[in-house]
Motif scaffolding. Structure first.
Motif, PDB file in Angstrom:
ATOM      1  N   GLN A 575      -1.321  -0.588  12.795  1.00 20.45           N
ATOM      2  CA  GLN A 575      -0.258  -0.117  13.632  1.00 20.45           C
ATOM      3  C   GLN A 575       0.032  -1.458  14.601  1.00 20.45           C
ATOM      4  N   GLN A 576      -0.823  -2.056  14.983  1.00 20.81           N
ATOM      5  CA  GLN A 576      -0.352  -3.118  15.837  1.00 20.81           C
ATOM      6  C   GLN A 576       0.646  -4.020  15.278  1.00 20.81           C
ATOM      7  N   VAL A 577       0.360  -4.618  13.862  1.00 20.40           N
ATOM      8  CA  VAL A 577       1.225  -5.510  13.117  1.00 20.40           C
ATOM      9  C   VAL A 577       2.425  -4.894  12.909  1.00 20.40           C
ATOM     10  N   HIS A 578       2.726  -3.641  12.747  1.00 26.12           N
ATOM     11  CA  HIS A 578       3.875  -2.947  12.194  1.00 26.12           C
ATOM     12  C   HIS A 578       4.780  -2.801  13.469  1.00 26.12           C
ATOM     13  N   ARG A 579       4.081  -2.984  14.596  1.00 21.81           N
ATOM     14  CA  ARG A 579       4.909  -2.625  15.945  1.00 21.81           C
ATOM     15  C   ARG A 579       5.346  -4.183  16.272  1.00 21.81           C
ATOM     16  N   GLY A 580       5.065  -5.115  15.610  1.00 25.78           N
ATOM     17  CA  GLY A 580       5.541  -6.392  15.952  1.00 25.78           C
ATOM     18  C   GLY A 580       4.403  -7.212  17.014  1.00 25.78           C
ATOM     19  N   ALA A 607      -1.125 -18.620  -3.850  1.00 30.73           N
ATOM     20  CA  ALA A 607      -1.507 -17.822  -5.116  1.00 30.73           C
ATOM     21  C   ALA A 607      -0.562 -17.044  -5.624  1.00 30.73           C
ATOM     22  N   CYS A 608       0.017 -16.308  -4.535  1.00 30.50           N
ATOM     23  CA  CYS A 608       0.876 -15.170  -4.920  1.00 30.50           C
ATOM     24  C   CYS A 608       2.395 -15.932  -5.505  1.00 30.50           C
ATOM     25  N   SER A 609       2.657 -16.802  -4.602  1.00 33.96           N
ATOM     26  CA  SER A 609       4.199 -17.659  -4.902  1.00 33.96           C
ATOM     27  C   SER A 609       3.856 -18.158  -6.333  1.00 33.96           C
ATOM     28  N   ALA A 610       2.779 -18.845  -6.677  1.00 31.89           N
ATOM     29  CA  ALA A 610       2.321 -19.479  -7.919  1.00 31.89           C
ATOM     30  C   ALA A 610       2.382 -18.392  -9.098  1.00 31.89           C
ATOM     31  N   ASN A 611       2.543 -17.112  -8.902  1.00 33.46           N
ATOM     32  CA  ASN A 611       2.830 -15.972  -9.815  1.00 33.46           C
ATOM     33  C   ASN A 611       4.004 -15.395  -9.450  1.00 33.46           C
ATOM     34  N   GLY A 612       5.034 -16.011  -8.863  1.00 29.07           N
ATOM     35  CA  GLY A 612       6.194 -15.620  -8.803  1.00 29.07           C
ATOM     36  C   GLY A 612       6.485 -14.211  -7.645  1.00 29.07           C
ATOM     37  N   ARG A 613       5.547 -14.192  -6.762  1.00 36.83           N
ATOM     38  CA  ARG A 613       5.313 -13.143  -5.797  1.00 36.83           C
ATOM     39  C   ARG A 613       5.674 -13.615  -4.277  1.00 36.83           C
ATOM     40  N   ILE A 614       6.744 -13.536  -3.586  1.00 34.79           N
ATOM     41  CA  ILE A 614       7.023 -13.800  -2.351  1.00 34.79           C
ATOM     42  C   ILE A 614       6.765 -12.635  -1.498  1.00 34.79           C
ATOM     43  N   ILE A 615       5.787 -12.589  -0.593  1.00 36.22           N
ATOM     44  CA  ILE A 615       5.353 -11.527   0.121  1.00 36.22           C
ATOM     45  C   ILE A 615       6.468 -11.492   1.236  1.00 36.22           C
ATOM     46  N   GLN A 616       7.107 -10.289   1.250  1.00 40.64           N
ATOM     47  CA  GLN A 616       8.234  -9.956   2.260  1.00 40.64           C
ATOM     48  C   GLN A 616       7.700  -9.112   3.550  1.00 40.64           C
ATOM     49  N   SER A 617       8.614  -9.409   4.459  1.00 44.58           N
ATOM     50  CA  SER A 617       8.190  -8.659   5.842  1.00 44.58           C
ATOM     51  C   SER A 617       8.777  -7.403   5.628  1.00 44.58           C
ATOM     52  N   ARG A 618       8.162  -6.356   6.336  1.00 40.81           N
ATOM     53  CA  ARG A 618       8.695  -5.087   6.246  1.00 40.81           C
ATOM     54  C   ARG A 618       7.911  -4.142   7.372  1.00 40.81           C
ATOM     55  N   GLN A 619       8.431  -4.285   8.576  1.00 36.99           N
ATOM     56  CA  GLN A 619       8.076  -3.905   9.761  1.00 36.99           C
ATOM     57  C   GLN A 619       8.233  -2.352   9.526  1.00 36.99           C
ATOM     58  N   ARG A 620       7.363  -1.228   9.957  1.00 35.61           N
ATOM     59  CA  ARG A 620       7.681  -0.082   9.970  1.00 35.61           C
ATOM     60  C   ARG A 620       7.532   0.461  11.364  1.00 35.61           C
ATOM     61  N   LEU A 621       8.496  -0.046  11.998  1.00 34.89           N
ATOM     62  CA  LEU A 621       8.614   0.233  13.614  1.00 34.89           C
ATOM     63  C   LEU A 621       8.643   1.611  13.910  1.00 34.89           C
TER      64      LEU A 621
END
Length: 696
Positions: A575-580, A607-621
């Protein structure tokens, strides 16, 4: 569980059927009668889980430190009274009980749906009346008890049979559980876990003798009595027509108002009037519905006969042996030594999966706290299937070499849309780079063998390419890192915030006591966070199976949830991280944790980037703000909250879970030696180098 309607009858309509006793006094009486043996109480652990889990929070993924502390308190109460405990768990689900297992799983699905509806409506955990045990509780209870020095056994067949047999043949003071089948077995006294007062060790003892007296039956007639009423192995409807006939005859002479009690008394009355012979049983079998297995009653009675016991209803000289109900579907072409080791691992409660796959070619998993309406998150059974396929390959590669292709595995896993009418047939999948032999993994010694075991473990999760990067980490941290990498590469709807929350809770768990974690209060509960907590815990279970299959490259203790996870703490961080929440605040101002956080994020994102995975931000405010707070933020966040779909592909993956993602912020790949920072949140502190290696 047990005999239909018998519990209510014994507690309400059978004088002396249950009495309050003090287990300390029972133990003292046992010592006086058998001075050469200490009093032993055999515990049916599966029926005790609900009573052991007393932590206030149960939906968030499990309060594992608190739970382990509670188990320790339970054990100490009996140890102080001089009572030894032996714990039994189900090692498998017998084929004859699969229908009942499926029925319960589907019922549990409905209960879980109501739990999630409550959480989404009220933003709170439901009351204890809707209590559902945390996912994986049975698995980790086995290891918790072993860690606390207790004798813990997994059964090779139905656990209640082995519990009753152990209690009888080891002269135990009794059985502790909650299953009326223990009233039917001719074994040691049966005590209730539900009625146990731990501080005084008072509970209820059920009396077979008084039950027989009330029913007018002999002890040897109870198995037939149970079968006619309906058990887990004999459907209640199978003898419904016969019971109705008994009731019609009985009620003409008795005017009792309790319908279920009338049924029980009517069946007992009929049994007491017929000859105790095999011919009588054959005649009763004719009352089964057309097309039914006419040997059903015979098998039902057999299931209650412990080794050395006989029944007047069965042919003279017949006795029940455990092997009778133990069907080996795949007598695989293994070395006998491997099979024996797998069997010993199961009995010692170290690995349930290995033996079931090698012996039966079958595996099951009960319900998980998952929201079937959350289309962003697939069920854990599907997410971890690829890892299981690799584990199957590790276990069965030697079979393929000797008898052709690997056999498919029958999986009974609960997930949304699965009716469980038949098992999923899952094909083992070779590890990237090839699968080593089970013999080399289990029996080879030396540094190269250890390296091979570690490599194979990581390859089960397709992480073998980053073995060197993981090696400097402490084992529990490396376990979390590996699990999160697997999840991030399998499920692209997991966001940067989700990853931050998982890592933050693992780091912040360090040094917190069970009391501190119990005192943690949540203002609200988020349903998606609930499912993520269960997903993480199920992942640890899969890692335990992989560790066993690969010859134990790591200590099992380092894979336990009380080392790396607390559900309530994760919910708070989520909850803290999704509140920013600022990162420094998220990590409670601890500079050491900030540095560790940076190191782990760097490793995972590279490691994710090497496998084509760029982890996106998506806050659920919106999930964590009041209506007034959200109005106060104005329209400046509208653009930031717009979502677009951006799928990714990961080579060697069978499935791609796609979901909405924001492209506002990303954690892009940089060399390991440089700092990792999301563009919207600076990081402080030096890169942290862990002194100990993974594994220790």
């Amino acid at each position: 569980m047990g005999v239909k309607g018998l519990y209510s009858f014994v507690t309400n309509a059978c004088p002396g059927g249950c009495t309050v006793v003090n287990l300390k006094e029972v133990a003292e009486d046992h010592r006086s009668r058998y001075p050469a043996s200490a009093p032993v109480l055999v515990v049916d652990a599966m029926s005790c889980l609900r009573q052991w889990y007393t932590a206030e929070s149960w939906v968030c993924g499990g309060q594992w430190c608190e739970y382990l502390s509670n188990l320790d308190g339970f054990i100490n109460a009996f140890t102080a009274a001089g009572i030894k405990l032996v714990f039994y768990f189900d090692g498998l689900v017998e084929e004859k009980k699969r229908d009942e297992w499926v029925k319960r799983r589907l019922k549990n699905n409905k209960e879980i749906a109501r739990i999630f509806q409550f959480i989404k409506t009220n933003k709170q955990q439901p009351g204890r009346g809707m209590f559902f045990i945390p996912s994986g509780l049975a698995t980790f209870t086995r290891f918790g008890l072993k860690a606390l020095g207790q004798e813990t056994i997994c059964s090779l067949q139905e656990a209640d049979y082995e519990v009753a047999s152990y209690a009888l043949h080891n002269n135990c003071m009794g059985i502790l559980g909650e299953d009326t089948d223990y009233l039917i077995y001719d074994t040691a006294p049966y005590f209730s876990i539900n009625k146990l007062s731990l501080d005084r060790l008072d509970t209820v003892m059920f009396s077979r003798q008084n039950l027989c007296r009330k029913l007018g039956l002999h002890l040897t007639e109870l198995p037939l009595f149970a079968c006619i009423l309906g058990t887990d192995t004999i459907p209640e409807k199978a003898m419904e027509r016969f019971r109705n006939q008994c009731v019609a005859s009985y009620c003409a002479k008795s005017q009792g108002s309790d319908k279920r009690a009338n049924v029980i008394l009517a069946v007992a009355s009929y049994i007491s009037t017929i000859p105790r012979s095999y011919d009588s049983l054959i005649a009763l079998a004719e009352m089964l519905p057309l097309g039914s297995d006419k040997s059903l009653l015979c098998k039902g009675i057999q299931s209650y006969l412990l080794p050395g016991q006989q029944s007047p209803w069965l042919p003279c000289g017949f006795s029940y042996h455990s092997a009778a109900s133990f069907k080996q579907d795949m007598p695989l072409c293994l070395d006998q030594e491997i099979f024996q080791i797998a069997k010993e691992q199961l009995v010692r409660a170290e690995s349930r999966m290995v033996y079931n796959v090698l012996c039966h070619g079958e595996l099951d998993c009960s319900n998980t706290l998952e929201d079937e309406h959350d289309t962003e998150l697939p069920g854990q059974a599907l997410i971890y299937r690829l890892a299981r396929q690799h584990i199957y390959s590790v276990l069965l590669e030697s079979v393929k070499d000797t008898s052709g292709p690997c056999p498919v595995i029958k999986e009974w896993f609960v997930y949304a849309g699965n009716s469980l009418q038949q098992p999923d047939l899952v094909q083992p999948k070779q590890l990237p780079g090839g699968t080593p032999s089970l013999r080399s993994l289990w029996f080879s010694r030396g540094l190269e063998a250890e390296k091979q075991r570690r490599w194979t473990f990581l390859a089960c999760f397709q992480l073998q390419d980053i073995a060197e990067e993981l090696q400097p980490l402490e084992t529990p941290v490396g376990v979390v890192c590996s699990l999160l990498l697997y999840l991030m590469l399998q499920v692209d709807t997991l966001s940067l915030e989700d990853l931050n929350a998982f890592i933050a809770q693992t780091l912040c768990l360090e040094g917190k006591s069970a009391v501190q974690l119990a005192d943690l209060q949540l203002a609200q509960v988020d349903s998606r966070g609930v499912q993520l907590g269960s997903l993480f815990i199920r992942g640890l279970s899969v890692m335990i199976s992989a560790n066993s299959a690969c010859g134990f490259p790591f200590r099992m203790d380092d894979l336990m949830p009380w080392r790396v996870f607390d559900g309530k703490l994760f919910q708070e961080k989520y909850q803290q991280v999704h509140r920013g929440c600022p990162l420094h605040e998220l990590l409670e101002g601890n500079e050491s944790w900030l540095a560790k956080f940076q190191n782990l994020m760097s490793l995972i994102c590279k490691a994710c980037s090497a496998n084509g995975r760029i982890i996106q931000s998506r806050q659920r405010l919106n999930s964590f703000m009041t209506e007034r707070q959200e109005r106060g933020r104005g329209s400046c966040f509208q653009n930031a909250n717009r979502i677009q779909s951006r799928p990714y592909r990961h080579h060697n993956r069978d499935c791609l879970w796609r979901g909405p993602q924001s492209t506002d912020h990303s954690f892009e790949s940089q060399p390991l030696g440089r700092e990792y920072r999301p563009r919207h949140q600076p990081l402080r502190g030096q890169r942290f180098q862990l002194a100990s290696r993974w594994p220790r």
